[in-house]
Design a protein around this motif. Structure first.
Motif, PDB file in Angstrom:
ATOM      1  N   ASP A  58      14.539 -18.096  27.366  1.00 40.89           N
ATOM      2  CA  ASP A  58      15.137 -18.493  28.368  1.00 40.89           C
ATOM      3  C   ASP A  58      15.524 -17.653  29.255  1.00 40.89           C
ATOM      4  O   ASP A  58      15.194 -17.237  30.608  1.00 40.89           O
ATOM      5  CB  ASP A  58      16.243 -19.586  28.797  1.00 40.89           C
ATOM      6  CG  ASP A  58      15.984 -21.012  27.906  1.00 40.89           C
ATOM      7  OD1 ASP A  58      14.625 -21.246  28.252  1.00 40.89           O
ATOM      8  OD2 ASP A  58      16.748 -21.337  27.815  1.00 40.89           O
ATOM      9  N   LYS A  59      16.233 -16.667  28.707  1.00 45.98           N
ATOM     10  CA  LYS A  59      16.839 -15.092  28.801  1.00 45.98           C
ATOM     11  C   LYS A  59      15.498 -14.109  29.329  1.00 45.98           C
ATOM     12  O   LYS A  59      15.244 -14.115  30.989  1.00 45.98           O
ATOM     13  CB  LYS A  59      17.470 -14.534  27.682  1.00 45.98           C
ATOM     14  CG  LYS A  59      18.288 -13.115  28.176  1.00 45.98           C
ATOM     15  CD  LYS A  59      19.139 -12.464  27.802  1.00 45.98           C
ATOM     16  CE  LYS A  59      20.096 -14.023  27.735  1.00 45.98           C
ATOM     17  NZ  LYS A  59      21.536 -13.099  26.914  1.00 45.98           N
ATOM     18  N   ARG A 137      24.319 -17.228  36.454  1.00 46.31           N
ATOM     19  CA  ARG A 137      24.929 -17.452  34.949  1.00 46.31           C
ATOM     20  C   ARG A 137      25.480 -15.858  34.010  1.00 46.31           C
ATOM     21  O   ARG A 137      26.518 -16.144  33.733  1.00 46.31           O
ATOM     22  CB  ARG A 137      23.880 -18.012  33.754  1.00 46.31           C
ATOM     23  CG  ARG A 137      24.150 -18.103  32.800  1.00 46.31           C
ATOM     24  CD  ARG A 137      23.150 -18.639  32.025  1.00 46.31           C
ATOM     25  NE  ARG A 137      22.191 -20.086  33.166  1.00 46.31           N
ATOM     26  CZ  ARG A 137      20.587 -20.056  33.322  1.00 46.31           C
ATOM     27  NH1 ARG A 137      20.912 -19.334  32.399  1.00 46.31           N
ATOM     28  NH2 ARG A 137      20.476 -20.826  33.523  1.00 46.31           N
ATOM     29  N   HIS A 138      25.084 -14.592  34.581  1.00 45.56           N
ATOM     30  CA  HIS A 138      25.245 -13.803  33.815  1.00 45.56           C
ATOM     31  C   HIS A 138      25.531 -12.712  34.911  1.00 45.56           C
ATOM     32  O   HIS A 138      26.164 -11.458  34.720  1.00 45.56           O
ATOM     33  CB  HIS A 138      23.678 -13.203  33.551  1.00 45.56           C
ATOM     34  CG  HIS A 138      23.422 -13.557  32.607  1.00 45.56           C
ATOM     35  ND1 HIS A 138      22.322 -15.023  32.678  1.00 45.56           N
ATOM     36  CD2 HIS A 138      23.139 -14.143  31.026  1.00 45.56           C
ATOM     37  CE1 HIS A 138      21.801 -15.052  31.583  1.00 45.56           C
ATOM     38  NE2 HIS A 138      22.824 -14.501  30.657  1.00 45.56           N
ATOM     39  N   LEU A 139      26.750 -13.533  36.109  1.00 44.23           N
ATOM     40  CA  LEU A 139      26.819 -12.099  37.033  1.00 44.23           C
ATOM     41  C   LEU A 139      28.914 -12.024  36.534  1.00 44.23           C
ATOM     42  O   LEU A 139      29.321 -12.578  35.959  1.00 44.23           O
ATOM     43  CB  LEU A 139      27.095 -12.940  38.337  1.00 44.23           C
ATOM     44  CG  LEU A 139      27.926 -12.153  38.990  1.00 44.23           C
ATOM     45  CD1 LEU A 139      27.208 -10.753  39.984  1.00 44.23           C
ATOM     46  CD2 LEU A 139      28.364 -12.959  40.283  1.00 44.23           C
ATOM     47  N   HIS A 143      29.847 -10.716  43.537  1.00 39.41           N
ATOM     48  CA  HIS A 143      28.811 -11.729  44.312  1.00 39.41           C
ATOM     49  C   HIS A 143      27.729 -11.328  44.347  1.00 39.41           C
ATOM     50  O   HIS A 143      27.390  -9.787  44.244  1.00 39.41           O
ATOM     51  CB  HIS A 143      29.963 -11.863  45.037  1.00 39.41           C
ATOM     52  CG  HIS A 143      29.128 -11.073  46.856  1.00 39.41           C
ATOM     53  ND1 HIS A 143      30.432 -10.053  46.692  1.00 39.41           N
ATOM     54  CD2 HIS A 143      28.415 -10.919  47.494  1.00 39.41           C
ATOM     55  CE1 HIS A 143      30.126  -9.451  47.939  1.00 39.41           C
ATOM     56  NE2 HIS A 143      29.341 -10.406  48.528  1.00 39.41           N
ATOM     57  N   ILE A 144      27.066 -12.655  44.526  1.00 38.35           N
ATOM     58  CA  ILE A 144      25.370 -12.432  44.648  1.00 38.35           C
ATOM     59  C   ILE A 144      25.154 -12.182  46.639  1.00 38.35           C
ATOM     60  O   ILE A 144      25.300 -13.536  47.022  1.00 38.35           O
ATOM     61  CB  ILE A 144      24.339 -13.321  43.883  1.00 38.35           C
ATOM     62  CG1 ILE A 144      24.994 -12.907  42.553  1.00 38.35           C
ATOM     63  CG2 ILE A 144      22.825 -13.045  44.296  1.00 38.35           C
ATOM     64  CD1 ILE A 144      23.802 -14.190  41.661  1.00 38.35           C
ATOM     65  N   PRO A 145      24.806 -10.681  46.997  1.00 37.91           N
ATOM     66  CA  PRO A 145      24.528 -10.793  48.448  1.00 37.91           C
ATOM     67  C   PRO A 145      23.514 -12.498  49.095  1.00 37.91           C
ATOM     68  O   PRO A 145      22.446 -12.669  47.693  1.00 37.91           O
ATOM     69  CB  PRO A 145      24.789  -9.797  48.795  1.00 37.91           C
ATOM     70  CG  PRO A 145      24.299  -8.736  48.215  1.00 37.91           C
ATOM     71  CD  PRO A 145      24.547  -9.977  46.696  1.00 37.91           C
ATOM     72  N   ALA A 146      22.661 -12.761  49.754  1.00 34.46           N
ATOM     73  CA  ALA A 146      22.270 -13.614  50.538  1.00 34.46           C
ATOM     74  C   ALA A 146      20.648 -12.849  51.180  1.00 34.46           C
ATOM     75  O   ALA A 146      20.738 -12.276  51.789  1.00 34.46           O
ATOM     76  CB  ALA A 146      22.632 -14.354  51.566  1.00 34.46           C
ATOM     77  N   TYR A 194      26.005  -6.974  36.899  1.00 31.88           N
ATOM     78  CA  TYR A 194      25.577  -8.603  36.042  1.00 31.88           C
ATOM     79  C   TYR A 194      25.402  -8.033  34.525  1.00 31.88           C
ATOM     80  O   TYR A 194      25.285  -6.706  34.372  1.00 31.88           O
ATOM     81  CB  TYR A 194      24.298  -9.095  36.093  1.00 31.88           C
ATOM     82  CG  TYR A 194      23.018  -7.790  36.528  1.00 31.88           C
ATOM     83  CD1 TYR A 194      22.600  -8.012  35.090  1.00 31.88           C
ATOM     84  CD2 TYR A 194      22.688  -6.837  37.473  1.00 31.88           C
ATOM     85  CE1 TYR A 194      21.106  -7.298  34.977  1.00 31.88           C
ATOM     86  CE2 TYR A 194      21.421  -6.274  37.004  1.00 31.88           C
ATOM     87  CZ  TYR A 194      20.867  -6.501  36.018  1.00 31.88           C
ATOM     88  OH  TYR A 194      19.476  -5.485  35.941  1.00 31.88           O
ATOM     89  N   GLN A 195      25.036  -8.892  33.703  1.00 38.00           N
ATOM     90  CA  GLN A 195      25.105  -8.402  31.925  1.00 38.00           C
ATOM     91  C   GLN A 195      23.950  -9.081  31.635  1.00 38.00           C
ATOM     92  O   GLN A 195      24.702 -10.332  31.209  1.00 38.00           O
ATOM     93  CB  GLN A 195      26.339  -7.627  31.326  1.00 38.00           C
ATOM     94  CG  GLN A 195      25.693  -7.552  29.990  1.00 38.00           C
ATOM     95  CD  GLN A 195      26.832  -7.679  29.063  1.00 38.00           C
ATOM     96  OE1 GLN A 195      28.267  -8.040  29.655  1.00 38.00           O
ATOM     97  NE2 GLN A 195      26.913  -6.225  27.932  1.00 38.00           N
TER      98      GLN A 195
END
Length: 416
Positions: A58-59, A137-139, A143-146, A194-195
């Motif tokens: 899945d990763k 899930r790994h942040l 934040h994650i930009p648009a 992220y990681q």
């Protein structure tokens, strides 16, 4: 009442009296312990291996996709030959059997430089249709930009590995450089960290909007590095890829680029070959544990038969045949196996629950790609392990039970 089952139950329920010197009780306990430990190890081994394979798979898929559609001329580098990934192609692929989601991406190799350090990177551009579930899930921070394909945001997601190596944090500016005919520079702002614990990804990839990477590559409008496709059923991965390949056969875009589709297992064959090797380890463990449990039961049954020689002689004198007496002792063995399996399940399920909820057993993510031993217990596999252990253990006892046929009533009644 079935007299054979009645006698077997009486033998099983007979309690050891003080002063008794029979050796069957320790043998019975050892046999039950062997069954319990063997079954517990089998359940734990299968749960860990299945969980580990699914976690790593899945990763790998989360970092890319189940199927990749790229140019047929793609070379073995991150500087790919572009193809046209317009809305019509995305719509056509999305309607194919087994396809769940289609998203565009593009990559550009480059370098980050700071006042005292530098780092080689691959800048990956993603569009607004990109599924960011895996990234959320790994942040770790920010934040994650648009991200879009129409406006350059100049924002980027950086892995924790790169952030720690360069000493950057959320909100810091990164100066990145890209070499083609001349050196091109871009200043990007760190929006999030992220990681994934997947070193080959964390050591290289920065994520930004698709528009920025397209401009750095000097591509024509609509050209992308490739398309990532998620499937509805992973078990039908090859079949779905076959549909896509047949539909893209000899198809070229308006710039002459030729399409080609390959599964994630073809992109990373070494990782999936390594995961397949884990199945061999599981089979070795299953065979060894069944063997240990079976041989402890054989030794326990033989000791019980020898200790009950007088009773066997009396039953034969009363008219019982060898088959009936064998059924008595095999029924008794089933009681022992059942109790051992009960304790084995208790031990295994307790260990699985503790590891699943509290994760006390940790792993080195640099080696295993995950930070703790994963647990995934499938109901059908669990039932199959229990049924298989019971059947194989009983079958292994059928041969030794024929020792009863060699016991003669006259001599056995006087046996001490």
């Amino acid at each position: 009442m079935n007299w054979k089952l009645f006698i077997a139950r009486r033998i099983y329920q007979t309690k050891e009296k003080e002063g008794d010197r029979n050796v069957s009780k320790p043998a019975v306990r050892i046999a039950m312990v062997g069954i319990a430990i063997g079954l517990a190890v089998m359940i734990l081994s299968v749960a860990v291996v299945v969980g580990f394979k699914h976690e790593v798979r899945d990763k790998v898929i989360g970092l890319g996709a189940d199927i990749l559609v790229t140019s047929l001329d793609v070379v073995q580098s991150y500087q790919v030959t572009p193809v046209v990934g317009d809305d019509s192609l995305i719509s056509a692929l999305g309607k194919m059997p087994g396809v769940k989601h289609v998203q565009r991406y593009a990559t550009k190799p480059g370098m980050i430089m700071t006042s005292d350090n530098f780092q080689g990177i691959v800048l990956k551009g993603i569009g607004q249709e990109y599924d960011t579930t895996f990234l959320h899930r790994h942040l770790q921070e920010g934040h994650i930009p648009a991200f879009t394909d129409s406006v350059s945001s100049n924002q980027v997601l950086v892995s924790k590995t790169i952030a720690d190596r360069l000493g950057v944090r959320v909100g810091d500016k990164l100066y990145t450089y890209y070499l083609e005919n001349n050196i091109r520079a871009r200043r990007l702002t760190v929006a999030g960290i992220y990681q994934t614990n997947f070193s080959s990804y964390d050591d290289l990839f920065l994520l930004t909007d698709l528009r920025t990477v397209e401009r750095l590559n000097n591509w024509e409008p609509g050209q992308v590095g490739g398309l990532e496709i998620q499937v509805t059923d992973y078990d039908l991965l090859d079949e779905t890829n076959g549909y896509i390949l047949s539909s893209l056969d000899k198809k070229t875009d308006k710039y002459g680029g030729c399409y080609y589709a390959q599964t994630i297992e073809e992109v990373y064959p070494q990782i999936f070959a390594w995961l397949d090797l884990l199945d061999i380890n599981v089979w070795v463990i299953l065979v060894l544990m069944v063997g240990v449990a079976g041989f402890t039961m054989i030794s326990g049954l033989l000791i019980i038969i020898l200790e009950r020689t007088n009773m066997i002689g009396v039953l034969k004198a009363l008219g019982a045949d060898n088959t009936a007496i064998r059924k008595v002792f095999l029924s008794f063995a089933v009681f022992l196996i059942r109790k051992g399996m009960l304790w084995g399940n208790v031990i295994a399920l307790t260990c699985c629950a503790v590891q699943y909820f509290f994760r006390p057993v940790r792993l080195d993510p640099a080696v295993y790609y995950i930070d703790a031993v994963p647990i995934e217990l499938n109901l059908w596999i669990w039932l199959l392990l229990n049924a298989g252990t019971l059947v194989v253990s009983v079958l292994m006892l059928v041969g030794p039970s024929y020792l009863i046929s060699r016991i003669h009533p006259a001599r056995s009644i006087r046996f001490e």
